[in-house]
Design an enzyme around this catalytic site. Structure first.
Site, PDB file in Angstrom:
ATOM      1  CG  ASP A  15      39.439   9.213 -76.427  1.00 25.18           C
ATOM      2  OD1 ASP A  15      39.789   9.450 -77.594  1.00 25.18           O
ATOM      3  OD2 ASP A  15      39.237  10.099 -75.581  1.00 25.18           O
ATOM      4  CD  GLU A  16      33.861   5.400 -77.078  1.00 28.72           C
ATOM      5  OE1 GLU A  16      34.469   5.683 -78.136  1.00 28.72           O
ATOM      6  OE2 GLU A  16      32.949   6.118 -76.618  1.00 28.72           O
TER       7      GLU A  16
ATOM      8  CE  LYS B 259      34.914   6.376 -81.936  1.00 26.48           C
ATOM      9  NZ  LYS B 259      35.279   6.758 -80.576  1.00 26.48           N
TER      10      LYS B 259
ATOM     11  N   GLY C   2      40.968  11.838 -82.572  1.00 25.98           N
ATOM     12  CA  GLY C   2      42.217  11.090 -82.584  1.00 25.98           C
ATOM     13  C   GLY C   2      41.950   9.601 -82.617  1.00 25.98           C
ATOM     14  CG  HIS C   3      41.095   7.531 -85.674  1.00 27.91           C
ATOM     15  ND1 HIS C   3      40.220   8.576 -85.820  1.00 27.91           N
ATOM     16  CD2 HIS C   3      41.632   7.317 -86.888  1.00 27.91           C
ATOM     17  CE1 HIS C   3      40.232   8.973 -87.074  1.00 27.91           C
ATOM     18  NE2 HIS C   3      41.078   8.240 -87.743  1.00 27.91           N
TER      19      HIS C   3
ATOM     20  CB  THR D 283      40.235  18.874 -79.706  1.00 23.20           C
ATOM     21  OG1 THR D 283      39.397  19.345 -80.763  1.00 23.20           O
ATOM     22  CG2 THR D 283      39.626  17.628 -79.088  1.00 23.20           C
TER      23      THR D 283
ATOM     24  CD  GLN E 101      34.401  13.494 -82.267  1.00 22.95           C
ATOM     25  OE1 GLN E 101      33.462  13.501 -83.020  1.00 22.95           O
ATOM     26  NE2 GLN E 101      35.603  13.821 -82.666  1.00 22.95           N
TER      27      GLN E 101
ATOM     28  CB  THR F 179      32.008  17.080 -80.147  1.00 28.12           C
ATOM     29  OG1 THR F 179      32.692  17.696 -81.245  1.00 28.12           O
ATOM     30  CG2 THR F 179      31.110  15.952 -80.657  1.00 28.12           C
TER      31      THR F 179
HETATM   32  P1  IMP Z   1      35.558  19.678 -79.681  1.00 35.18           P
HETATM   33  O1  IMP Z   1      35.004  18.520 -80.417  1.00 35.18           O
HETATM   34  O2  IMP Z   1      37.003  19.950 -79.970  1.00 35.18           O
HETATM   35  O3  IMP Z   1      34.702  20.895 -79.837  1.00 35.18           O
HETATM   36  O4  IMP Z   1      35.518  19.332 -78.117  1.00 35.18           O
HETATM   37  C1  IMP Z   1      34.299  19.219 -77.408  1.00 35.18           C
HETATM   38  C2  IMP Z   1      34.364  18.112 -76.357  1.00 35.18           C
HETATM   39  O5  IMP Z   1      34.471  16.860 -76.999  1.00 35.18           O
HETATM   40  C3  IMP Z   1      35.578  18.208 -75.438  1.00 35.18           C
HETATM   41  O6  IMP Z   1      35.206  17.709 -74.160  1.00 35.18           O
HETATM   42  C4  IMP Z   1      36.576  17.275 -76.079  1.00 35.18           C
HETATM   43  O7  IMP Z   1      37.523  16.795 -75.166  1.00 35.18           O
HETATM   44  C5  IMP Z   1      35.646  16.180 -76.566  1.00 35.18           C
HETATM   45  N1  IMP Z   1      36.190  15.433 -77.710  1.00 35.18           N
HETATM   46  C6  IMP Z   1      36.260  15.834 -78.987  1.00 35.18           C
HETATM   47  N2  IMP Z   1      36.789  14.878 -79.756  1.00 35.18           N
HETATM   48  C7  IMP Z   1      37.062  13.843 -78.952  1.00 35.18           C
HETATM   49  C8  IMP Z   1      37.583  12.535 -79.187  1.00 35.18           C
HETATM   50  O8  IMP Z   1      37.907  12.116 -80.305  1.00 35.18           O
HETATM   51  N3  IMP Z   1      37.687  11.743 -78.079  1.00 35.18           N
HETATM   52  C9  IMP Z   1      37.301  12.141 -76.846  1.00 35.18           C
HETATM   53  N4  IMP Z   1      36.793  13.345 -76.587  1.00 35.18           N
HETATM   54  C10 IMP Z   1      36.670  14.194 -77.635  1.00 35.18           C
END
Ligand code: IMP
Length: 443
Positions: A12-13, A15, A39-40, A127, A227, A242
């Site tokens: 969430d920087e 990008k 999410g972007h 997520t 990410q 992730t």
């Molecule tokens: P997953 O990628 O859904 O397995 O989530 C693993 C970790 O990565 C969790 O802490 C999520 O909140 C984080 N995460 C996954 N995708 C994003 C992203 O696009 N932005 C910020 N955090 C993310």
């Protein structure tokens, strides 16, 4: 020429804005890892597009590629493509045959494991998109790949093996009831249809070969990392990560372009002017200790719109963490950085940065490699002169010199500590609200 965009912090920087800005000079924008967890938000000409899988560049008429390192949920892919088409866009998206497919049972298992972990206090806060279970199947050599969707017989064989294993996990290990996500016939019908649609629309590519040929024809590539470094499965704060590698090395493995190609190009780290985190895990510079800190965090959260694009969750807020950024710069080899959301900190009475940590009475400038040791770190804060609220749209038009002096000092500090020049500064959500110093495609 290649430019790789990497998140330097916890995702969430912002990008998307830079990918969108510089993607204009690329012919192809490639995602190399992750899936619809990313999410972007892209704001283009006042229109806001929220995407989670389709590469941001596709909003700007570029070829968008989902590389072999991605995990693709075809339901999300076609929902997003249909949504963009309804809004008058005609995105050209290609998907690697070697990319893995997220199936409904992956999402179910993601949810189940998070619940079980929550009972033991070790929830990751995923997520819920099935990312981890899909990468598990990839590593366990029982995954289903995009190429398999094109061959109904292969798809059935693979499903029959995988679904049996999922059913017994759900029923025998977790003691729950398996549902539609384990109905082989229904899955086969739906996913073979996705395969037909992918093929009919000529979306499927041998990614490495496709990118090689396009490079031979003179096309330039942008690699869009999703990410951020601290949720990289190897370089992040495991297990609060992730399941893929957002760092720059994966641009090569996740797309089939050689590391020498990525390394000869530019690698730009995207830095948010403060820190946000969605999900569990330590955050030494988090603003949550006192009422005053919490009200600062609330202010930044509201002003910066810090709510998850995918999940809508409010994000945790903190000051920039410098040991984290030094680590990110080393791991990906940043040639430049872009600093986003500088405007969000304007008008605050104080601006601080976690310059170092104190750990066991010692001051250190590097992140410890284990999450438990990282959690034990206290930030050594450095205070900066705050900068006033100004008309940021005007700043964006006038350029760097119009940025308040105190904010310029802040940028100089970040750049010096990271060891890379500032290429761009985000001063508002629209692509036009970016002060550009260097376009990496011109280097
Ligand atoms: P997953 O990628 O859904 O397995 O989530 C693993 C970790 O990565 C969790 O802490 C999520 O909140 C984080 N995460 C996954 N995708 C994003 C992203 O696009 N932005 C910020 N955090 C993310």
């Amino acid at each position: 020429m290649t430019v790789t965009i990497v998140g330097s912090q916890l995702g969430d920087e912002g990008k998307g804005a830079l990918v969108d800005l510089w993607g204009g000079d690329a012919d192809i924008v490639v995602r190399y890892q992750g899936g619809d967890n990313a999410g972007h938000t892209v704001v283009e000409g006042g229109e806001e597009y929220k995407l989670s899988l389709v590469p941001s560049g596709a909003v700007r008429d570029k070829v968008g590629v989902l590389g072999n390192g991605c995990v693709v949920n075809p339901r999300t892919l076609f929902d997003e493509l249909d949504g963009l088409q309804e809004r008058g866009l005609d995105p050209d998206v290609r998907v690697a045959k070697r990319a893995h497919v997220i199936l409904p049972y992956h999402r179910r298992l993601d949810g189940i494991e998070e619940e079980v972990k929550a009972d033991s206090g070790v929830k990751v806060g995923t997520t819920g998109r099935g990312i981890g279970p899909t990468y598990e199947d990839k590593a366990g050599r029982r995954g289903i790949r995009i190429g398999d969707l094109l061959d109904p017989e292969v798809l059935r064989d693979r499903l029959e093996y995988a679904v049996e294993q999922k059913r017994s996990l759900i029923e025998d290990v977790y003691g729950l009831e398996a549902g539609d996500e384990c109905d082989v016939d229904a899955l086969h019908e739906e996913f073979a249809e996705f395969g037909r649609r992918l093929e009919e629309n000529e979306m499927v590519v041998n990614c490495s070969d496709f990118l090689h040929q396009r490079r031979q024809e003179g096309d330039s590539l942008m690699f869009e990392g999703a990410q951020g470094t601290l949720i990289d499965i190897d370089h992040g704060n495991y297990p609060y990560v992730t399941s893929s590698n957002p760092t720059a090395g994966a641009a090569a493995t996740g797309s089939g372009v050689g590391p020498t190609v990525v390394g000869q190009g530019e690698v730009v780290g995207i830095v948010k002017a403060y820190l946000s985190r969605v999900g569990e895990g330590p955050m030494p510079t988090e603003l949550d200790g006192t009422d005053h800190e919490e009200s600062l965090a609330d202010f930044i959260r509201e002003k910066g719109g810090e709510f998850g694009t995918v999940t809508g969750r409010p994000r945790r807020i903190g000051w920039v963490d410098m040991p984290m950024l030094r680590h990110a710069s080393r791991v990906s080899g940043f040639t430049g950085i872009a600093v986003n959301h500088l405007d969000v900190l304007a008008g605050l009475e104080e601006v601080k940065v976690g310059h170092a940590y104190e750990l066991d009475g010692e001051e250190i400038e590097t992140m410890p490699a284990t999450t438990e040791r990282w959690a034990a770190c206290d930030p050594v804060l450095k205070e900066f002169e705050p900068w006033p609220e100004v008309d940021w749209a005007e700043v964006a038009e006038e350029g760097y010199d119009a940025i308040p002096d105190a904010a310029q000092d802040y940028l100089d500090y970040l750049s010096e500590e990271v060891g890379a020049p500032v290429y761009a500064i985000g001063v508002g959500p629209d692509r036009a609200e970016t002060v550009e110093l260097t376009n990496p495609f011109d280097r």
